[in-house]
Design a protein around this motif. Structure first.
Motif, mmCIF file in Angstrom:
data_model
loop_
_atom_site.group_PDB
_atom_site.id
_atom_site.type_symbol
_atom_site.label_atom_id
_atom_site.label_comp_id
_atom_site.label_asym_id
_atom_site.label_seq_id
_atom_site.Cartn_x
_atom_site.Cartn_y
_atom_site.Cartn_z
ATOM 1 N N LYS A 55 7.274 16.287 -0.442
ATOM 2 C CA LYS A 55 7.543 17.364 -0.844
ATOM 3 C C LYS A 55 7.493 16.880 -2.615
ATOM 4 O O LYS A 55 8.447 16.060 -2.954
ATOM 5 C CB LYS A 55 9.122 17.822 -0.595
ATOM 6 C CG LYS A 55 9.120 18.911 0.456
ATOM 7 C CD LYS A 55 10.367 19.414 0.585
ATOM 8 C CE LYS A 55 10.751 19.163 1.966
ATOM 9 N NZ LYS A 55 11.554 18.081 2.434
ATOM 10 N N THR A 81 8.631 9.840 3.827
ATOM 11 C CA THR A 81 9.289 11.068 4.235
ATOM 12 C C THR A 81 10.703 10.661 4.135
ATOM 13 O O THR A 81 11.263 9.643 4.309
ATOM 14 C CB THR A 81 9.179 11.653 5.721
ATOM 15 O OG1 THR A 81 9.440 10.457 6.740
ATOM 16 C CG2 THR A 81 7.402 11.804 5.949
ATOM 17 N N THR A 85 12.821 14.467 8.801
ATOM 18 C CA THR A 85 11.702 15.101 8.962
ATOM 19 C C THR A 85 10.588 14.635 9.547
ATOM 20 O O THR A 85 9.432 14.530 9.126
ATOM 21 C CB THR A 85 11.335 15.267 7.114
ATOM 22 O OG1 THR A 85 11.215 14.151 6.803
ATOM 23 C CG2 THR A 85 12.116 16.306 6.718
ATOM 24 N N THR A 88 7.368 16.504 10.201
ATOM 25 C CA THR A 88 6.397 16.547 9.198
ATOM 26 C C THR A 88 5.436 15.398 9.224
ATOM 27 O O THR A 88 4.450 15.445 8.980
ATOM 28 C CB THR A 88 6.962 16.790 7.719
ATOM 29 O OG1 THR A 88 8.153 16.444 7.888
ATOM 30 C CG2 THR A 88 6.775 18.262 7.464
#
Ligand SMILES: Nc1ncnc2c1ncn2[C@@H]1O[C@H](COP(=O)(O)OP(=O)(O)OP(=O)(O)O)[C@@H](O)[C@H]1O
Ligand SMILES: [Mg+2]
Length: 453
Positions: A55, A81, A85, A88
């Motif tokens: 992100k 990460t 998560t 993902t």
């Protein structure tokens, strides 16, 4: 080899912390605060490994991963990460990530993963280099299929090498059996189309009515028997090369259609409305004299010029006799192996028959001759008896044959060669028989490339 590692994270602390740790492992460390900055660095400098957060503002880690995976497939990407998560991360693995690290990052694990990813990249690069080398050798070998060291053949091979990488249409001419198809093979194999289709069409082998649909395909119901739509050879050759063998045999209707493909890259299937566009390189061959066919109204001149952008004329074997030795050696080896025989050589009489014969069927005839001789040979060498009568009989007397149409220089070359053979290579005797000085003989041997046989 010093590796460069790019760390991408929008959090300055993490980015720099990881960077410091990697520097301790002696990597050259690069830092980027977001995906687009990272891409900029990757595009402008050598990066061996990318470690990226997912992100980030702007270009996300997922996006960055996808772009690196497609543009730089050998550069591994490790994903960072946060907790919870994992999903993902799994997705990222599917998109081609090498592995992932959960935050907070365990520095030992980081070090280990980076090492593994880079070792892997090194293997991939080494394998790729090896593959390229093998391909290069294979390419050279494909070329080496064509045996010949005469100046005439060297010239042919030079042109082949020159035109192969271009898209130019090539017309290969020459008598039957001189190796026109081998030349076409070499052109395709040395071109950057070599991984694409190479489609060969023997125009003379197909009935006139079938040829058009064979080349251009047909729609279902186009004629009786056309039960389904069929793609033609030009469509199958798209992106690659088509070899139109015996192009001199095709009828006017097909000539027009081929002309249009060469001019506009377009055609329609037989019975079809839809215009099909293709990118095909055209190599054609013929043993006919197309100029004469044109003069007699059987071949279109405009098509001839489109096909004949580059002409390669493969000379008949009798005009490059110094290739006979190499060819015989190669065919002897090939057929001895194939037939499980141990043929060590050719006895002098058989040899002089082979070297003296005019080989109207060129290399195909020579090849067949050696094959049957190997099969027939009883001992460890080929004798006159093992040769086909046409070849054996031509040397029964102490004479050579010179074809009408030869120039005086060609005749001189043959007389010198024949006498040299007859005198078993003895140059003093040859000079004496020919009534010239030894020096003159030497000069002529060099001039005519008469290497000792
Ligand atoms: N330079 C060469 N080195 C090795 N083999 C050759 C060479 N030239 C031709 N050959 C062999 O001779 C045979 C005939 O060659 P190719 O089919 O290429 O001749 P062509 O010119 O196409 O003949 P045609 O006009 O009859 O179709 C083949 O078996 C081919 O492998
Ligand atoms: Mg051929």
């Amino acid at each position: 080899m010093e590796f460069s590692v790019l760390v991408v994270d929008d959090e300055k602390n993490i980015r720099e912390g990881l960077g410091k740790a990697l520097e301790l492992d002696n990597y050259n460390v690069l830092l980027a605060p977001d995906g687009s900055k990272a891409l900029e660095i990757i595009n402008t400098s050598d990066v061996d490994l990318v470690i990226t957060d997912l992100k980030m503002p702007g270009l996300s880690g997922q996006e960055l991963l996808k772009q690196v995976a497609s543009a730089y497939p050998t550069v591994p990407v490790i994903i960072l990460t946060g907790h919870g998560t994992i999903e993902t991360a799994v997705e990222a693995m599917r998109d081609g990530a090498f592995d992932f690290l959960t935050k907070p990052v365990n520095l030992d694990r980081l070090s280990l993963l980076a090492k593994r990813a880079l070792a892997n990249r090194k293997l991939v690069l080494e394998h790729r280099a090896l593959k390229e080398e093998v391909e290069k050798i294979a390419r050279r070998q494909k070329f080496a299929n064509i045996i010949g060291k005469s100046p005439e053949m060297k010239k042919v091979l030079e042109i082949v090498e020159q035109v192969a990488p271009t898209k130019a249409s090539v017309l290969v001419t020459g008598e039957s059996g001189v190796g026109k198809e081998l030349v076409a093979d070499a052109i395709h194999n040395l071109s950057d189309r070599k991984e694409r289709p190479f489609i060969k069409v023997h125009c003379a082998a197909l009935a006139e009515t079938l040829l058009e649909s064979e080349l251009f395909g047909h729609e279902k119901g186009a004629f009786t028997g056309a039960v389904a739509t069929k793609r033609g050879r030009f469509e199958l050759a798209n992106g690659g090369t088509i070899f139109l063998d015996e192009i001199g045999e095709i009828n006017q209707q097909v000539q027009i259609k081929i002309l249009r493909v060469l001019q506009d890259k377009k055609f329609e299937r037989v019975g079809g409305e839809q215009t099909i566009e293709v990118d095909v390189r055209v190599i054609s061959a013929t043993n006919r004299d197309l100029k004469k066919e044109i003069a007699e109204g059987r071949f279109r001149e405009d098509l001839f010029y489109r096909l004949n952008v580059v002409n390669i004329t493969v000379p008949p074997l009798r005009e490059r006799r110094e290739d006979i030795g190499l060819l015989v050696a190669a065919f002897l080896r090939e057929f001895s192996e194939e037939n499980g025989k141990n043929i060590l050589g050719i006895d002098p009489k058989a040899k002089s028959a082979i070297y003296g014969y005019s080989w109207p069927g060129n290399i195909r005839e020579l090849r067949n001759c050696i094959e049957s001789a190997v099969v027939l040979a009883k001992g460890s060498s080929i004798t006159l008896m093992d040769l086909p009568p046409s070849v054996a009989s031509e040397t029964e007397g102490d004479y050579i044959r010179i074809n009408l149409g030869s120039t005086l220089a060609e005749a001189e070359k043959e007389i010198i060669r024949g006498t040299l053979n007859f005198e078993k290579g003895n140059k003093s005797k040859t000079a004496e028989v020919l009534g010239i000085g030894r020096k003159t003989l030497h000069r002529k041997i060099q001039e005519y490339h008469l290497v000792e046989e």
